[in-house]
Each structure stands twice: as structure tokens, then as C-alpha cells.
Design a protein around this motif. Sequence first.
Motif, PDB file in Angstrom:
ATOM      1  N   VAL A  39       0.710  -1.206  -0.066  1.00 32.38           N
ATOM      2  CA  VAL A  39      -0.022   0.040  -0.041  1.00 32.38           C
ATOM      3  C   VAL A  39       0.931   1.239   0.165  1.00 32.38           C
ATOM      4  O   VAL A  39       0.784   2.043  -0.939  1.00 32.38           O
ATOM      5  CB  VAL A  39      -0.915   0.061   1.206  1.00 32.38           C
ATOM      6  N   PRO A  40       1.855   1.472   0.905  1.00 34.35           N
ATOM      7  CA  PRO A  40       2.859   2.532   0.764  1.00 34.35           C
ATOM      8  C   PRO A  40       3.409   2.963  -0.510  1.00 34.35           C
ATOM      9  O   PRO A  40       3.370   3.901  -0.918  1.00 34.35           O
ATOM     10  CB  PRO A  40       3.671   2.281   1.934  1.00 34.35           C
ATOM     11  N   THR A  41       3.745   1.666  -1.134  1.00 35.31           N
ATOM     12  CA  THR A  41       4.290   2.257  -2.572  1.00 35.31           C
ATOM     13  C   THR A  41       3.026   2.469  -3.586  1.00 35.31           C
ATOM     14  O   THR A  41       3.455   3.428  -4.552  1.00 35.31           O
ATOM     15  CB  THR A  41       4.942   0.724  -3.029  1.00 35.31           C
ATOM     16  N   LEU A  42       1.968   1.833  -3.418  1.00 29.34           N
ATOM     17  CA  LEU A  42       0.996   2.496  -4.329  1.00 29.34           C
ATOM     18  C   LEU A  42       0.552   4.050  -4.178  1.00 29.34           C
ATOM     19  O   LEU A  42       0.290   4.655  -4.892  1.00 29.34           O
ATOM     20  CB  LEU A  42      -0.258   1.479  -4.187  1.00 29.34           C
ATOM     21  N   GLN A  43       0.579   4.281  -2.834  1.00 30.99           N
ATOM     22  CA  GLN A  43       0.255   5.718  -2.524  1.00 30.99           C
ATOM     23  C   GLN A  43       1.320   6.616  -2.894  1.00 30.99           C
ATOM     24  O   GLN A  43       1.111   7.733  -3.527  1.00 30.99           O
ATOM     25  CB  GLN A  43       0.254   5.667  -0.776  1.00 30.99           C
ATOM     26  N   TYR A  44       2.648   6.191  -2.846  1.00 29.90           N
ATOM     27  CA  TYR A  44       3.678   6.867  -3.427  1.00 29.90           C
ATOM     28  C   TYR A  44       3.595   7.179  -4.790  1.00 29.90           C
ATOM     29  O   TYR A  44       3.655   8.310  -5.459  1.00 29.90           O
ATOM     30  CB  TYR A  44       5.225   6.293  -3.187  1.00 29.90           C
ATOM     31  N   ILE A  45       3.249   6.007  -5.704  1.00 34.61           N
ATOM     32  CA  ILE A  45       2.989   6.308  -7.069  1.00 34.61           C
ATOM     33  C   ILE A  45       1.915   7.358  -7.359  1.00 34.61           C
ATOM     34  O   ILE A  45       1.889   8.223  -8.243  1.00 34.61           O
ATOM     35  CB  ILE A  45       2.558   4.840  -7.575  1.00 34.61           C
ATOM     36  N   GLN A  46       0.683   7.017  -6.480  1.00 32.98           N
ATOM     37  CA  GLN A  46      -0.233   8.001  -6.727  1.00 32.98           C
ATOM     38  C   GLN A  46       0.177   9.579  -6.469  1.00 32.98           C
ATOM     39  O   GLN A  46      -0.321  10.618  -6.983  1.00 32.98           O
ATOM     40  CB  GLN A  46      -1.608   7.779  -6.008  1.00 32.98           C
ATOM     41  N   TRP A  59       7.334  -4.655  -7.730  1.00 35.86           N
ATOM     42  CA  TRP A  59       7.631  -4.764  -6.118  1.00 35.86           C
ATOM     43  C   TRP A  59       7.882  -5.951  -5.537  1.00 35.86           C
ATOM     44  O   TRP A  59       7.625  -6.827  -6.328  1.00 35.86           O
ATOM     45  CB  TRP A  59       6.198  -4.191  -5.712  1.00 35.86           C
ATOM     46  N   SER A  60       8.719  -5.882  -4.623  1.00 28.92           N
ATOM     47  CA  SER A  60       8.923  -7.116  -3.960  1.00 28.92           C
ATOM     48  C   SER A  60       8.772  -7.458  -2.451  1.00 28.92           C
ATOM     49  O   SER A  60       9.158  -6.332  -1.770  1.00 28.92           O
ATOM     50  CB  SER A  60      10.643  -7.446  -4.335  1.00 28.92           C
ATOM     51  N   PRO A  61       8.460  -8.248  -1.904  1.00 26.40           N
ATOM     52  CA  PRO A  61       8.148  -8.323  -0.551  1.00 26.40           C
ATOM     53  C   PRO A  61       9.467  -8.489   0.101  1.00 26.40           C
ATOM     54  O   PRO A  61       9.515  -8.067   1.471  1.00 26.40           O
ATOM     55  CB  PRO A  61       7.308  -9.666  -0.227  1.00 26.40           C
ATOM     56  N   LYS A  62      10.545  -8.455  -0.402  1.00 25.94           N
ATOM     57  CA  LYS A  62      12.043  -8.555   0.020  1.00 25.94           C
ATOM     58  C   LYS A  62      12.531  -7.154   0.141  1.00 25.94           C
ATOM     59  O   LYS A  62      13.236  -6.713   1.098  1.00 25.94           O
ATOM     60  CB  LYS A  62      12.953  -9.405  -0.718  1.00 25.94           C
ATOM     61  N   MET A  63      11.825  -6.312  -0.475  1.00 28.13           N
ATOM     62  CA  MET A  63      12.115  -5.018  -0.232  1.00 28.13           C
ATOM     63  C   MET A  63      10.707  -4.086  -0.138  1.00 28.13           C
ATOM     64  O   MET A  63      10.432  -3.414  -1.061  1.00 28.13           O
ATOM     65  CB  MET A  63      12.873  -4.586  -1.548  1.00 28.13           C
ATOM     66  N   PRO A  64       9.781  -4.237   0.733  1.00 21.60           N
ATOM     67  CA  PRO A  64       8.611  -3.875   0.717  1.00 21.60           C
ATOM     68  C   PRO A  64       8.516  -2.288   0.624  1.00 21.60           C
ATOM     69  O   PRO A  64       7.345  -1.769   0.276  1.00 21.60           O
ATOM     70  CB  PRO A  64       8.001  -4.214   2.141  1.00 21.60           C
ATOM     71  N   ASP A  65       9.446  -1.644   0.987  1.00 22.28           N
ATOM     72  CA  ASP A  65       9.319  -0.089   1.306  1.00 22.28           C
ATOM     73  C   ASP A  65       9.933   0.646   0.050  1.00 22.28           C
ATOM     74  O   ASP A  65      10.339   1.811  -0.052  1.00 22.28           O
ATOM     75  CB  ASP A  65       9.865   0.539   2.474  1.00 22.28           C
ATOM     76  N   ARG A  66      10.199  -0.213  -1.073  1.00 21.29           N
ATOM     77  CA  ARG A  66      10.776   0.465  -2.383  1.00 21.29           C
ATOM     78  C   ARG A  66       9.997   0.041  -3.564  1.00 21.29           C
ATOM     79  O   ARG A  66       9.438  -0.958  -3.664  1.00 21.29           O
ATOM     80  CB  ARG A  66      12.158  -0.074  -2.305  1.00 21.29           C
ATOM     81  N   LEU A  67       9.897   1.263  -4.494  1.00 21.96           N
ATOM     82  CA  LEU A  67       9.470   0.986  -5.799  1.00 21.96           C
ATOM     83  C   LEU A  67      10.546   0.593  -6.730  1.00 21.96           C
ATOM     84  O   LEU A  67      11.462   1.352  -6.715  1.00 21.96           O
ATOM     85  CB  LEU A  67       8.635   2.329  -6.318  1.00 21.96           C
ATOM     86  N   ILE A  68      10.534  -0.530  -7.172  1.00 23.74           N
ATOM     87  CA  ILE A  68      11.239  -0.935  -8.193  1.00 23.74           C
ATOM     88  C   ILE A  68      11.131  -0.635  -9.688  1.00 23.74           C
ATOM     89  O   ILE A  68      10.035  -0.870 -10.129  1.00 23.74           O
ATOM     90  CB  ILE A  68      11.492  -2.539  -8.167  1.00 23.74           C
TER      91      ILE A  68
END
Length: 214
Positions: A39-46, A59-68
Motif C-alpha cells: 500500500v505505501p508504494t501504491l500511495q507513493y505512485i499516486q 515490487w518485491s516483499p523482500k524490499m517492501p518499502d521500495r518502488l522497483i
Amino acid sequence: LNEFNDNTQVNIIPTFINKSLPPDAEPINTIASIPNELVPTLQYIQNRSLFLEDYNFHWSPKMPDRLIIPFYFQNKLVGYTARDVTNTNKKYRYISEQQPGYVFNLDAQHDDRKFVIVCEGPIDAISINGCALLGSDLKEQQISLIQQLHKTIVLVPDKDKAGQKLVKQALDNNWAVAMPDYPENVKDINDCIMKIGRLATLFLIVNSIQSNKL
């Protein structure tokens, strides 16, 4: 290799090897069930006025706070950058696998467009469908890659000291430069798009294009 009279000029066109994305990375627009960690990554994109259709975001669950953001060249994966979406990790805002001489989003420039807009960062490039140097310095290999597009090249630098250096490098290579009259407190393309939208930002860029060194 281009020969001119008795001199020989070598244009260095870089080659790139295939790379892999971080473990378990997958395209965001193919994830059927959205986990809470995404969700935070989707919010960042928006929040950056971007859309999932703009680019093949991962997106990767191994890097959950990052947009790849994957790097492609001739439709092959040659690297990536992973952007911190929390804006708390200032030391490692980007974690990147980047090869020397690479130009981001170059594949998207091969169409009937008149201009190729060159900026510094990948978010700006995605916002305006331009290409990015992934830094504030113009390398010889990047010059060769961009110039072989045979388009009108327009550099749009960030409003900072590093951008001033880029302007000189662009003019030395006979590129045009755009210094848009951004709204107050706007320093780059994506900032402007967040305030006034894509079409208005593109209008400001095109109307500020200059090729005269003076």
C-alpha cells in the motif's frame, strides 16, 4: 567508426549485459491480491501523479518499502533502481544496479516524436515520457546513445548547481536546453506535474526551449 578526412573519430556506443531484478520482484499491475505492505508504494505512485500504466513498475516483499523501476535497453532487462517510498532512508534513497553509459527509457523514444526530453532522474522521465541520465553528469557513452536517435534533443535540468553543469555539457554538444518558468517551489519536472499537470508542464518546457548559447 566514422572517418573524417585524415582523422578517425570513434563513437563509443556501450553494450549492456542482462541483469536480474531483486528476489521475488513482480510487476505491480499483475498482483491480484494487494498485501498491506504494498500500500505505501501504491500511495507513493499516486502522490507523484503517476499511474501503473506509465511504466512496468515492480515490487518485491523482500524490499517492501521500495518502488522497483526496471532498466531496459532494446527490450532487455539491464538493471534497475529501487526507490525508498517512505522518504526516511535519505542515505540510501535509491538502491541501483546500473551499468556505465546507460540512459533510462531510451526504448520509448523511437517513434515519430519531434523532441527527446532529457532529464536527470527516472521519475521525471516517466512523468513526461522522456529519458534520464540517472545522475547530474553527461557521459560520452550517453551522448552517443541519445544522439543516434536523430531527434531534437532538449535537456531539462533540475534547478540546482548540478543542473548548471549539465546545461554547459548540453550546449557543448549542440543540444537545446529548456529552463521552464516553473511555479514557486518547483525544482524539477515531476514537481511541476504534481502542481499543474502533465500537459501544462509539457507546454512550459516546449515554450522555453533555447539552443542559443548566449
